[in-house]
Write a protein that holds these residues in place. Structure first.
Motif, PDB file in Angstrom:
ATOM      1  N   THR A   1      -5.640 -35.347  -5.453  1.00  0.00           N
ATOM      2  CA  THR A   1      -4.437 -35.455  -4.623  1.00  0.00           C
ATOM      3  C   THR A   1      -3.307 -34.597  -5.176  1.00  0.00           C
ATOM      4  O   THR A   1      -2.636 -33.865  -4.430  1.00  0.00           O
TER       5      THR A   1
ATOM      6  N   ILE B   1      -3.924 -30.724  -4.635  1.00  0.00           N
ATOM      7  CA  ILE B   1      -3.622 -30.271  -3.272  1.00  0.00           C
ATOM      8  C   ILE B   1      -2.118 -30.260  -3.038  1.00  0.00           C
ATOM      9  O   ILE B   1      -1.562 -29.297  -2.490  1.00  0.00           O
ATOM     10  N   GLU B   2      -1.443 -31.330  -3.477  1.00  0.00           N
ATOM     11  CA  GLU B   2      -0.004 -31.440  -3.217  1.00  0.00           C
ATOM     12  C   GLU B   2       0.795 -30.364  -3.942  1.00  0.00           C
ATOM     13  O   GLU B   2       1.603 -29.647  -3.331  1.00  0.00           O
TER      14      GLU B   2
ATOM     15  N   LEU C   1       0.154 -26.802  -2.532  1.00  0.00           N
ATOM     16  CA  LEU C   1       0.787 -26.571  -1.233  1.00  0.00           C
ATOM     17  C   LEU C   1       2.297 -26.424  -1.380  1.00  0.00           C
ATOM     18  O   LEU C   1       2.919 -25.549  -0.759  1.00  0.00           O
TER      19      LEU C   1
ATOM     20  N   GLY D   1       6.196 -31.516   3.562  1.00  0.00           N
ATOM     21  CA  GLY D   1       5.051 -31.006   2.818  1.00  0.00           C
ATOM     22  C   GLY D   1       4.408 -32.042   1.929  1.00  0.00           C
ATOM     23  O   GLY D   1       3.174 -32.171   1.887  1.00  0.00           O
ATOM     24  N   LYS D   2       5.212 -32.809   1.213  1.00  0.00           N
ATOM     25  CA  LYS D   2       4.643 -33.807   0.303  1.00  0.00           C
ATOM     26  C   LYS D   2       3.961 -34.938   1.067  1.00  0.00           C
ATOM     27  O   LYS D   2       2.889 -35.409   0.662  1.00  0.00           O
TER      28      LYS D   2
ATOM     29  N   ALA E   1       0.644 -33.378   2.353  1.00  0.00           N
ATOM     30  CA  ALA E   1      -0.320 -33.033   1.312  1.00  0.00           C
ATOM     31  C   ALA E   1      -0.855 -34.266   0.597  1.00  0.00           C
ATOM     32  O   ALA E   1      -2.062 -34.386   0.366  1.00  0.00           O
TER      33      ALA E   1
ATOM     34  N   GLY F   1      -4.684 -35.518   0.714  1.00  0.00           N
ATOM     35  CA  GLY F   1      -5.443 -35.615  -0.525  1.00  0.00           C
ATOM     36  C   GLY F   1      -5.932 -37.021  -0.803  1.00  0.00           C
ATOM     37  O   GLY F   1      -7.085 -37.230  -1.198  1.00  0.00           O
TER      38      GLY F   1
ATOM     39  N   ALA G   1     -10.121 -27.194   0.996  1.00  0.00           N
ATOM     40  CA  ALA G   1      -8.696 -27.438   0.750  1.00  0.00           C
ATOM     41  C   ALA G   1      -8.412 -27.496  -0.739  1.00  0.00           C
ATOM     42  O   ALA G   1      -7.406 -26.942  -1.232  1.00  0.00           O
TER      43      ALA G   1
ATOM     44  N   VAL H   1      -6.253 -24.103  -1.310  1.00  0.00           N
ATOM     45  CA  VAL H   1      -4.793 -24.236  -1.412  1.00  0.00           C
ATOM     46  C   VAL H   1      -4.289 -23.781  -2.789  1.00  0.00           C
ATOM     47  O   VAL H   1      -3.314 -23.020  -2.862  1.00  0.00           O
TER      48      VAL H   1
END
Length: 692
Positions: free
Chosen positions: A92, A95-96, A99, A307-308, A311, A315, A525, A529
């Motif tokens: 998680t 990905i976060e 991004l 975004g958070k 993401a 995730g 992803a 990412v």
């Protein structure tokens, strides 16, 4: 060394103004953190109020607040808990942060900032605030799996932040980055953590047990804080964050089983210095610079909030947490904080960025801090609303996906499966690394390569650049194709391990297809990412993003088709479950219901592990429709079938009204089913809400 009178004056101003503002915000039923930020603005140098506190003194005290907040958080989260959610949190967080790095960089370039300023902007929006989350979760009494997941992500983010600080220090010094520097920074951090944990596990738990046997609360407090500040100092001496050291110290004390006597002793000290920390953040807010760059503040705030949430939710869901927990985690982590200030401060101190970036970061933090308690408080309702609005096939897929990941967790430990998975993961990472090397190398050497080609082949300057780019594209194509193919093979291997092929008719085909596509989507992803975040500073425009979005969109269409097929599979399975329960609902032995569902689990793989639940007459769910109860949105579990004495067995619709004595067949993860049973068993006087 600060003058004692100056120290006392600063402390008095901070606490007196903070007391007034927090009482005011408490009366207004607003987060007290905002009161602390307002107090910092009042005693800061940027507003015309004759109450200016010494900034150096306040910032020195605020560091104690960071240490104590992180230490208290570590007390509540043992190392065993961290290891349990470690892989989920790592996926998680990867990905976060990737991004957010990409989005922040693009935003900086859109505002005309330099590449280094844009890189710092991406880094400062990538890391959520552990202190704000700890304060908010403490005030709202958030516990259970959601807290463990969010804290796990925060710990991984802090490690990423430490690595970013090391890399950005090299960028700020004008030395650039190399693969050797990155590998050295990662290896050094890993060696420090392993050494600290090994030695700490041998020493700290034994020491705390010995101290606690004395039965003296004062001695216990002093000893525990000594360990806290000692480990924090050790981390600082090695060039890492005191926050990381404090969190590990709290986890080590927790491993001794002594967190319960320590927590109430540490809490008042933590609250005092935590308040000073948030006041120190308010000191940094310069209204004039913020007003001059208000567009950047608004844009970065929107990026953090949007975004958070996106993401983290994606995730967390891909790792099997279900809609409810995933959405709540995403809404909880939509803010930035202390590491963002450190990153922005590094850029300002080294001259890598202009002075405006630090106040902008503080303003974004203040706005996202304002929204965090409201988002956390509203997250269960938002998760339920989102679940209600999803198309029915996606609702069914989301309800069952978590149970497939649970099954995958057990089967992937088999040596043969684990070996194949490790090999394909290594291939994914190798393809990604080579692709990143080609992109970065081409960008760095484009001018020299074009000049060489022009001299050797006599091409025009523009044509020579096009030829170099075309050669780089041709060289990159096999690795792009390799990423897609390996992700596909990885999904097939994992999907077959979780839902094996039957000897005859393949009854697990529909759920396996949906799982395979979801795993392919997650693998791309997880690799794509970060790859995009690393290579974006070297790419013109957004060609890499366009390619990744195209691939994810194709897989998204495939997921929709698979989910539609899955819907038909589940409906057929529900009919079989209805028939089986109808035949055995009145079994005199009293165990027929569970036995019938056991048979269904073998006959219909992919429906999770349905469990029976008899609805008591005292339940608050009696007389409510499934749509009004929104059990799936609240808990992540779904009702596959209902057996009712007066009507027999039925496949329920959303309008079906529950009655006392109904036998429900519940499907979902073990945690979701347990939460659903808790909601359904709640008495009429209780609130029918999901457990926290």
């Amino acid at each position: 060394m600060h003058d004692p009178h100056e120290f006392l004056t600063a402390l008095t101003l901070v606490l007196a103004v903070a007391a007034v503002t927090t009482v005011l915000f408490h009366r207004l039923k607003q987060p007290v953190v905002l009161g602390y930020l307002l107090a910092g603005l009042v005693v800061g140098p940027h507003v015309p109020v004759p109450l200016v506190a010494n900034r150096a003194v306040v910032e020195g005290l605020s560091e104690l607040g960071i240490i104590l907040i992180m230490y208290a958080l570590g007390l509540e989260f043992s190392l065993r808990g961290l290891l349990k959610v470690g892989p989920v949190a790592a996926v998680t967080a990867a990905i976060e942060t990737s991004l957010m790095l990409w989005l922040g960089f693009l935003a900086g370039r859109a505002f005309g900032w330099s590449a280094r300023e844009s890189l710092f902007a991406g880094a400062l929006v990538a890391i959520s605030s552990t202190t704000i989350i700890a304060k908010t979760f403490g005030e709202l009494k958030v516990t259970g799996h959601l807290r463990n997941l969010v804290v796990g992500v925060l710990v991984v983010e802090d490690l990423v932040a430490i690595l970013l600080l090391a890399l950005l220090t090299a960028v700020a010094g004008g030395r650039g980055l190399s693969a050797g520097q990155v590998a050295f920074a990662v290896g050094r951090l890993a060696a420090f953590l392993v050494g600290l944990l090994v030695v700490g596990m041998l020493v700290v738990p034994r020491a705390m047990r010995t101290v606690n046997r004395l039965g003296q609360s004062e001695t216990t407090l002093v000893a525990s804080l000594g360990i806290c500040f000692g480990v924090s100092l050790l981390a600082a001496r090695f060039g890492y964050s005191v926050a990381l050291g404090a969190f590990i110290a709290g986890s080590l004390v927790s491993e001794a089983g002594e967190e319960r006597p320590v927590e109430p002793l540490v809490q008042p000290v933590r609250d005092l210095f935590g308040a000073i920390f948030f006041v120190s953040v308010g000191l940094l807010i310069d209204p004039h610079l913020v007003a001059a760059h208000w567009r950047a503040v608004v844009a970065l705030t929107a990026i953090v909030l949007g975004g958070k949430v996106l993401a983290v939710t994606a995730g967390a869901f891909l790792t099997g947490n279900g809609n409810r927990i995933s959405v709540q985690a995403g809404l909880s982590l939509a803010q930035i904080g202390e590491f963002s200030f450190i990153i922005a401060g590094l850029g300002a101190a080294t001259g890598a960025t202009r002075p405006f970036l630090l106040p902008v970061a503080v303003a974004v933090s203040a706005l996202t801090t304002l929204s965090t308690p409201w988002l956390v408080r509203a997250s269960p309702h938002v998760a339920a609303f989102i679940d209600r609005k999803l198309p029915r096939p996606i609702q069914t897929f989301a309800a069952l996906y978590g149970s497939w990941v649970e099954q995958l967790g057990g089967t992937s430990r088999r040596p043969s499966v684990a070996a194949r998975v490790r090999r394909m993961v290594r291939l994914l990472l190798l393809d990604a690394a080579l692709l990143a090397g080609i992109v970065i190398g081409t960008s760095v050497a484009l001018g020299r390569a074009a000049a060489l080609l022009r001299a050797r082949a006599g091409l025009e300057a523009g044509l020579a650049r096009v030829a170099v780019l075309a050669a780089a594209g041709a060289l990159s194509a096999p690795f792009c194709l390799g990423l897609v193919r390996t992700a596909r093979r990885l999904g097939v291997v994992l999907g077959s391990a979780a839902l094996p092929h039957g000897a005859g008719l393949d009854l697990a085909a529909a759920p396996r297809r949906a799982l395979v596509v979801a795993l392919q989507l997650g693998a791309l992803a997880l690799v794509g990412v970060p790859l995009l975040a690393v290579t974006q500073p070297f790419l013109p425009g957004v060609p890499g993003a366009a390619l990744l979005i195209l691939l994810l969109a194709v897989l998204g269409v495939g997921l929709w088709r698979s989910a539609t097929n899955l819907q038909g599979h589940v409906q057929a399975g529900a009919q079989l479950i209805v028939e089986a329960l109808a035949k055995q609902a009145r079994d005199a032995a009293g165990g027929g219901e569970a036995h019938a569902l056991d048979d269904m689990r073998r006959m219909l793989p992919g429906l999770g592990e349905p469990e029976p639940f008899r609805l008591p007459a005292t339940s608050a769910a009696v007389g409510r429709s499934l749509a009004a109860l929104d059990l799936r949105g609240l808990t992540g579990a779904t009702v596959l079938a209902i057996v009712r004495e007066s009507e027999g067995a039925i496949v329920p619709s959303a309008a079906e009204v529950l009655r006392a004595g109904d036998l429900l067949a519940l499907a979902g993860t073990h945690e979701a089913i347990a939460a659903a049973k808790e909601v359904l068993a709640a008495g009429a006087g209780a609130s029918a809400a999901a457990p926290p």
